[in-house]
Motif scaffolding. Structure first.
Motif, PDB file in Angstrom:
ATOM      1  N   ARG A 136      38.337  31.979  30.230  1.00 33.45           N
ATOM      2  CA  ARG A 136      39.231  32.032  31.481  1.00 33.45           C
ATOM      3  C   ARG A 136      40.534  32.455  30.574  1.00 33.45           C
ATOM      4  N   ILE A 139      43.267  34.450  32.751  1.00 30.08           N
ATOM      5  CA  ILE A 139      43.968  33.672  33.361  1.00 30.08           C
ATOM      6  C   ILE A 139      46.045  33.454  33.015  1.00 30.08           C
ATOM      7  N   GLY A 172      44.043  35.914  43.184  1.00 28.98           N
ATOM      8  CA  GLY A 172      43.392  35.362  42.253  1.00 28.98           C
ATOM      9  C   GLY A 172      42.015  35.500  42.207  1.00 28.98           C
ATOM     10  N   VAL A 176      39.327  34.446  38.628  1.00 31.27           N
ATOM     11  CA  VAL A 176      38.533  33.323  39.059  1.00 31.27           C
ATOM     12  C   VAL A 176      37.092  33.615  39.072  1.00 31.27           C
TER      13      VAL A 176
END
Length: 445
Positions: A136, A139, A172, A176
């Protein structure tokens, strides 16, 4: 290693709560202790823990009710229960409903820590040598809703189920999708992204499924297509709601039969792909109005993750703005390193219809025009005002289509056949366009 694992303890016995907090902190955990279920829910909304440990019997909201509330709002958050012997049947019933586990009082601390470790490892919520965080890395968030969504994403990544990402444009979804791919067993293979709304309808089929030489004018060589390019990896179908009906049935066939036939070919090729799709449209409405196939929807919508808008995660705005500032300043080689306090206040209070993508654009413009290390509020205000005057591409296209169709119907006096001919579209497609924009030809006669 445990210091990054935040545990939420819930017990109305304050002496026991204090003792348990001391023991778990000594074991290396970060502990937040509260004395009621209501307070626990409030804390989860502020800062999402990796694990909740709650007493079963408490006044007001008991452990079972707290568990039910957590399951609704934070389905990927694991919960353990501490219970006296008299409430073991209740704890067993809760286990059958999905609680991670329970321990009876008095409990053994070593056993409790073993249970905690199992819960953290199985839920994939702990940081372990950076491996969990790597998936991730793109993010940036501290928002509880986003953290819960990412916990769910991590869980579904391990399985090959199809995932539908819902959310406003610019929120986003592709980032993801890439994170899910990196966390999945397919992470070493290709991630292929296709924007179904950006490719003209007459080209989308050949782009997806490929074609053979001579299949149509301009097909001078064989082309594998994006589905076969994604073989072994992940195919991300962005704006799937914009895919024409004629192509939806062909995509469904590919997903069901796990093979693809290029345009103009008599041969089929096996494909092994994981599909993640995304849309800002309400596909239930699209199905009800006949613009999206229900069988394809249920094939794609096995797990649905809904991304919050930027306005719903305002606590992330300073974090994102500073992250973008550092990145953009480095790219432009400018000595810009902060926002003035009133400039940051403007960013936090803005409406952000374009979500994270719009925030990035505002930061980029402000950095480009800044002549000092600190970005003033005047530059931020100018960038926000200018960008909010620009509507998203989908909205601009919708407005153009509506105006264009209205003009055609006025010119032809509501004659659909003549209007379709002028637009160089067949009557069936033209009628669908009119229905999409709620235009009634009879009103123009």
């Amino acid at each position: 290693m445990n210091a990054k694992c935040n545990l939420l303890l819930v017990d109305d016995d304050k002496d026991l709560l204090k003792l348990l907090t001391m023991r778990l902190e000594a074991a290396g955990y970060t502990v937040t202790a509260v004395s009621s279920g209501e307070e626990a829910l409030a804390r989860i909304g502020i800062e999402r823990p990796q694990l909740v440990i709650t007493d079963m019997r408490m006044p007001g909201m008991d452990g079972s009710a707290l568990f039910d509330a957590i399951r609704v709002s934070h389905p990927a958050l694991p919960v353990m229960m501490l219970t006296a012997h008299g409430s073991i049947p209740d704890a067993v019933a809760a286990t059958n409903r999905g609680i991670f586990g329970y321990l009876t009082k008095p409990y053994d601390v070593k056993t409790l820590i073993e249970q905690i470790e199992r819960a953290l490892n199985l839920s994939a919520n702990r940081a372990d040598g950076g491996k969990v965080d790597e998936w991730r890395r793109e993010i940036v968030t501290q928002n509880a809703v986003m953290e819960d969504l990412l916990a769910q994403a991590m869980l579904v990544a391990a399985n090959d189920v199809s995932v539908m990402l819902a959310g406003e444009s610019g929120s986003g979804k592709e980032i993801v999708a890439r994170a899910i791919h990196r966390a999945s067993p397919r992470h070493g293979e290709a991630f292929i992204a296709v924007n179904c709304g950006a490719i003209p309808d007459n080209l989308l089929e050949s782009e997806l499924f490929g074609y053979v030489r001579g299949a149509f004018t301009g097909a001078n060589k064989d082309y594998k297509g994006l589905v076969r390019e994604a073989n072994g990896g992940t195919l991300f179908l962005d704006e799937i709601g914009d895919m024409p009906l004629s192509l939806q049935i062909k995509l469904l066939r590919v997903l069901e039969e796990r093979e693809v036939r290029p345009v103009g070919s008599t041969s089929t090729y096996p494909v092994d792909i994981r599909v993640i799709s995304a849309t800002h449209r309400n596909l239930e409405t699209e199905m009800a109005e006949g613009r999206f196939r229900s069988d394809l929807f249920y094939r794609l919508n096995v797990v649905r993750l809904a991304l919050p808008s930027l306005a719903e995660r305002r606590d992330d705005i300073p974090l994102l703005a500073n992250h973008f500032l550092k990145s953009v300043a480095t790219r432009y080689r400018k000595e810009v390193n902060a926002f003035a306090p009133d400039a940051m206040d403007l960013l936090v209070r803005a409406s952000w219809p374009g979500n994270v993508r719009q925030l990035l654009n505002v930061v980029e413009q402000a950095v480009a025009l800044s002549t000092a290390p600190i970005i003033p509020s005047t530059l931020v205000q100018k960038a926000i005002r200018e960008l909010e005057d620009i509507v998203p591409f989908d909205e601009a296209r919708r407005r153009f289509e509506a105006a264009y169709l209205t003009q055609l119907l006025k010119m032809t006096g509501g004659n659909v056949a003549q209007a379709a001919k002028l637009a160089q579209r067949n009557r069936t497609d033209f009628y669908k366009l009119l229905q999409r924009h709620a235009l009634e030809p009879g009103l123009f006669k």
